[in-house]
Enzyme design. Structure first.
Site, PDB file in Angstrom:
ATOM      1  N   ASP A 146       0.995  -0.902   0.306  1.00  0.00           N
ATOM      2  CA  ASP A 146       0.082   0.311  -0.164  1.00  0.00           C
ATOM      3  C   ASP A 146       1.313   1.125   0.052  1.00  0.00           C
ATOM      4  O   ASP A 146       1.640   1.878   1.094  1.00  0.00           O
ATOM      5  CB  ASP A 146      -0.757  -0.128   1.136  1.00  0.00           C
ATOM      6  CG  ASP A 146      -1.559   1.011   1.380  1.00  0.00           C
ATOM      7  OD1 ASP A 146      -2.775   1.091   0.648  1.00  0.00           O
ATOM      8  OD2 ASP A 146      -1.541   1.744   2.288  1.00  0.00           O
ATOM      9  N   TYR A 205       2.799   9.671  -0.345  1.00  0.00           N
ATOM     10  CA  TYR A 205       4.025   9.521   0.361  1.00  0.00           C
ATOM     11  C   TYR A 205       5.548   9.442  -0.387  1.00  0.00           C
ATOM     12  O   TYR A 205       6.547   9.155   0.262  1.00  0.00           O
ATOM     13  CB  TYR A 205       4.138   7.758   0.091  1.00  0.00           C
ATOM     14  CG  TYR A 205       2.955   7.130   1.659  1.00  0.00           C
ATOM     15  CD1 TYR A 205       2.096   8.474   2.216  1.00  0.00           C
ATOM     16  CD2 TYR A 205       2.434   5.885   1.231  1.00  0.00           C
ATOM     17  CE1 TYR A 205       1.066   7.593   2.667  1.00  0.00           C
ATOM     18  CE2 TYR A 205       1.169   5.679   2.423  1.00  0.00           C
ATOM     19  CZ  TYR A 205       0.713   6.387   2.640  1.00  0.00           C
ATOM     20  OH  TYR A 205      -0.957   6.105   3.423  1.00  0.00           O
ATOM     21  N   LYS A 250      -3.157   6.280  -4.213  1.00  0.00           N
ATOM     22  CA  LYS A 250      -4.091   7.024  -3.713  1.00  0.00           C
ATOM     23  C   LYS A 250      -4.123   8.176  -4.113  1.00  0.00           C
ATOM     24  O   LYS A 250      -2.686   8.143  -4.539  1.00  0.00           O
ATOM     25  CB  LYS A 250      -3.992   7.420  -2.070  1.00  0.00           C
ATOM     26  CG  LYS A 250      -3.257   5.720  -1.364  1.00  0.00           C
ATOM     27  CD  LYS A 250      -3.478   5.968  -0.335  1.00  0.00           C
ATOM     28  CE  LYS A 250      -4.110   4.549   1.144  1.00  0.00           C
ATOM     29  NZ  LYS A 250      -2.004   4.321   1.418  1.00  0.00           N
ATOM     30  N   HIS A 267      -7.728   9.693  -1.578  1.00  0.00           N
ATOM     31  CA  HIS A 267      -6.605   9.713  -0.204  1.00  0.00           C
ATOM     32  C   HIS A 267      -7.206  10.202   0.007  1.00  0.00           C
ATOM     33  O   HIS A 267      -7.075   9.949   2.048  1.00  0.00           O
ATOM     34  CB  HIS A 267      -5.195  10.153  -0.770  1.00  0.00           C
ATOM     35  CG  HIS A 267      -4.349   9.420   0.850  1.00  0.00           C
ATOM     36  ND1 HIS A 267      -2.886   9.513   0.563  1.00  0.00           N
ATOM     37  CD2 HIS A 267      -4.403   9.530   2.115  1.00  0.00           C
ATOM     38  CE1 HIS A 267      -2.361   9.362   0.956  1.00  0.00           C
ATOM     39  NE2 HIS A 267      -3.075   8.648   2.757  1.00  0.00           N
TER      40      HIS A 267
HETATM   41  N1  LIG Z   1      -5.436   6.471   3.873  1.00  0.00           N
HETATM   42  C1  LIG Z   1      -4.195   7.051   5.068  1.00  0.00           C
HETATM   43  O1  LIG Z   1      -5.182   8.143   4.831  1.00  0.00           O
HETATM   44  C2  LIG Z   1      -3.242   6.250   5.289  1.00  0.00           C
HETATM   45  C3  LIG Z   1      -3.290   7.254   6.905  1.00  0.00           C
HETATM   46  C4  LIG Z   1      -1.723   6.578   7.562  1.00  0.00           C
HETATM   47  C5  LIG Z   1      -1.390   5.399   7.177  1.00  0.00           C
HETATM   48  N2  LIG Z   1      -1.792   4.499   6.493  1.00  0.00           N
HETATM   49  C6  LIG Z   1      -1.533   3.066   5.279  1.00  0.00           C
HETATM   50  O2  LIG Z   1      -1.660   2.389   6.556  1.00  0.00           O
HETATM   51  C7  LIG Z   1       0.010   2.125   6.417  1.00  0.00           C
HETATM   52  C8  LIG Z   1       0.218   1.157   8.322  1.00  0.00           C
HETATM   53  O3  LIG Z   1      -0.076   2.452   9.713  1.00  0.00           O
HETATM   54  P1  LIG Z   1       1.323   3.742   9.970  1.00  0.00           P
HETATM   55  O4  LIG Z   1       2.477   3.152   9.300  1.00  0.00           O
HETATM   56  O5  LIG Z   1       0.931   5.121   9.885  1.00  0.00           O
HETATM   57  O6  LIG Z   1       1.558   2.990  11.090  1.00  0.00           O
HETATM   58  P2  LIG Z   1       1.576   1.313  11.463  1.00  0.00           P
HETATM   59  O7  LIG Z   1       1.481  -0.043  11.239  1.00  0.00           O
HETATM   60  O8  LIG Z   1      -0.435   1.539  12.979  1.00  0.00           O
HETATM   61  O9  LIG Z   1       2.248   1.540  12.959  1.00  0.00           O
HETATM   62  C9  LIG Z   1       3.544   1.973  12.267  1.00  0.00           C
HETATM   63  C10 LIG Z   1       4.940   1.959  13.291  1.00  0.00           C
HETATM   64  O10 LIG Z   1       4.802   0.220  14.456  1.00  0.00           O
HETATM   65  C11 LIG Z   1       6.357  -0.262  14.472  1.00  0.00           C
HETATM   66  N3  LIG Z   1       6.287  -1.593  13.983  1.00  0.00           N
HETATM   67  C12 LIG Z   1       5.547  -2.471  13.825  1.00  0.00           C
HETATM   68  N4  LIG Z   1       5.544  -3.818  13.494  1.00  0.00           N
HETATM   69  C13 LIG Z   1       5.898  -3.444  14.642  1.00  0.00           C
HETATM   70  C14 LIG Z   1       6.334  -4.747  15.385  1.00  0.00           C
HETATM   71  N5  LIG Z   1       5.836  -5.779  14.936  1.00  0.00           N
HETATM   72  N6  LIG Z   1       6.587  -4.041  16.848  1.00  0.00           N
HETATM   73  C15 LIG Z   1       6.847  -3.178  17.481  1.00  0.00           C
HETATM   74  N7  LIG Z   1       7.209  -2.084  16.175  1.00  0.00           N
HETATM   75  C16 LIG Z   1       6.336  -2.436  15.398  1.00  0.00           C
HETATM   76  C17 LIG Z   1       6.687   0.571  13.345  1.00  0.00           C
HETATM   77  O11 LIG Z   1       8.360   0.789  13.152  1.00  0.00           O
HETATM   78  P3  LIG Z   1       9.628   0.118  12.257  1.00  0.00           P
HETATM   79  O12 LIG Z   1       9.054   0.733  10.657  1.00  0.00           O
HETATM   80  O13 LIG Z   1      10.903   0.887  12.959  1.00  0.00           O
HETATM   81  O14 LIG Z   1       9.296  -1.514  12.478  1.00  0.00           O
HETATM   82  C18 LIG Z   1       6.769   2.025  12.919  1.00  0.00           C
HETATM   83  O15 LIG Z   1       6.993   3.085  13.577  1.00  0.00           O
HETATM   84  C19 LIG Z   1       1.041   2.717   6.449  1.00  0.00           C
HETATM   85  O16 LIG Z   1       2.545   2.639   5.942  1.00  0.00           O
HETATM   86  C20 LIG Z   1       0.292   3.237   5.396  1.00  0.00           C
HETATM   87  O17 LIG Z   1       0.256   2.780   4.138  1.00  0.00           O
HETATM   88  C21 LIG Z   1      -3.117   5.402   5.206  1.00  0.00           C
END
Ligand SMILES: NC(=O)c1ccc[n+]([C@@H]2O[C@H](COP(=O)([O-])OP(=O)(O)OC[C@H]3O[C@@H](n4cnc5c(N)ncnc54)[C@H](OP(=O)(O)O)[C@@H]3O)[C@@H](O)[C@H]2O)c1
Length: 283
Positions: free
Chosen positions: A44, A49, A74, A107
């Site tokens: 995704d 990004y 997006k 988005h």
């Molecule tokens: N549509 C939208 O508006 C929107 C907004 C935000 C996000 N998104 C999408 O959703 C995806 C995921 O959301 P997000 O990146 O915001 O947050 P998330 O997946 O909730 O959290 C990511 C964080 O958790 C850490 N992490 C991941 N796996 C872990 C584990 N097993 N143990 C401990 N820490 C862990 C990562 O660190 P490390 O990388 O250092 O491991 C990073 O700091 C995004 O990458 C994006 O594709 C979409």
């Protein structure tokens, strides 16, 4: 890999890798390569990004056939509207080095997203996109979009984690068979989620981490999710959630954690409207 059928009969994996906040191209390319080697079949990304090219490079060099990988991207607010969305889509395809997308999403529910939706309907009809959807559409805007157009969104990508479970929105989405795609399943690490006592205690029973408990809870709710990690061992950890089943009691324990409000993006707040409209970039 578990999959889910969308309302247009396309199928998509229930787990993918999100690449938000990986602006470093080399790191992003390496991260996507690691994910594909681990067995992830969905990536995704988003125009905003700034890493679509890196995702495209990783896929190209992976040796995995394009049809084996589900790519979602997006269109950003700066490209809202019919014409701009069409242009941004072409750039997205070029960046990703592909001739179709599996899923294309609006988005943010800001700007001329009705114009964007008309463009997406056309892209879907011409089979350049297998499924179309939205992100961050709460009940009112989602239903307005549904009632205004021919094609229903297949998914709505929303902030969803144990502290913000989107129960009301999910009920509305169920009515239209729009699938939930959870972003920030770990609440981006906030609120001490990785050391949360309730999640840790549930995990101990199965030899699983709090992160794995969250992903399993989403899986058992048939919610698509896209956790982000740049670390191979965490990617593997997040991938390994197929070999245990949470009990009804575990699930109701997690349901009690719901605070029913956003921890990351309060989409209706005026500050966010100003902040997000200000984000401009060269695609
Ligand atoms: N549509 C939208 O508006 C929107 C907004 C935000 C996000 N998104 C999408 O959703 C995806 C995921 O959301 P997000 O990146 O915001 O947050 P998330 O997946 O909730 O959290 C990511 C964080 O958790 C850490 N992490 C991941 N796996 C872990 C584990 N097993 N143990 C401990 N820490 C862990 C990562 O660190 P490390 O990388 O250092 O491991 C990073 O700091 C995004 O990458 C994006 O594709 C979409």
């Amino acid at each position: 890999m578990d999959t889910i059928q969308l309302n247009n009969k396309a199928t998509m994996p229930l787990l993918g890798l999100g690449v938000f906040q990986i602006p470093d191209q080399e790191l992003c390319e390496q991260t996507v390569s690691h994910a594909l080697n681990t067995g992830y079949q969905m990536i995704d990304t988003a125009a905003s990004y700034g890493n679509e090219k890196a995702v495209g490079n990783a896929i190209k060099h992976s040796g995995v056939a394009r049809e084996e990988i589900f790519i979602s991207s997006k269109v950003w607010i700066q490209d809202a509207g019919y014409e701009q969305t069409m242009k941004s889509f072409e750039k997205t395809l070029q960046n990703l080095q592909t001739d179709y997308l599996d899923l294309y999403l609006i988005h943010m529910p800001y700007g001329d997203y009705h114009g964007s939706w008309r463009a997406m309907e056309e892209l879907h009809r011409s089979e350049k996109v297998k499924a179309i959807g939205v992100c961050n559409f709460l009940e009112d805007r989602l239903v307005d979009l549904v009632l205004s157009h021919d094609i229903m969104p297949a998914v709505n990508q929303m902030e969803m984690h144990p502290f913000y479970q989107q129960k009301e929105l999910r009920a509305v989405m169920q009515k239209y068979d729009i699938k939930m795609m959870a972003w920030a399943p770990f609440a981006e690490g906030s609120n001490g989620i990785f050391t949360n006592q309730a999640l840790s205690e549930i995990g101990e029973k199965y030899g699983k981490s709090p992160a794995q408990v969250i992903l399993r809870w989403l899986r058992q709710n048939h919610v698509i999710t896209i956790p982000k990690s740049v670390r191979l061992e965490r990617m593997q950890e997040n991938f390994n959630v197929d070999d245990f089943e949470l009990s009804k009691e575990d699930i109701s324990q997690i349901e009690k954690m719901d605070q029913d409000e956003s921890l990351i993006l309060d989409i209706r707040s005026l500050d966010e409207v100003y902040r997000l409209h200000d984000i401009q970039f060269e695609q």
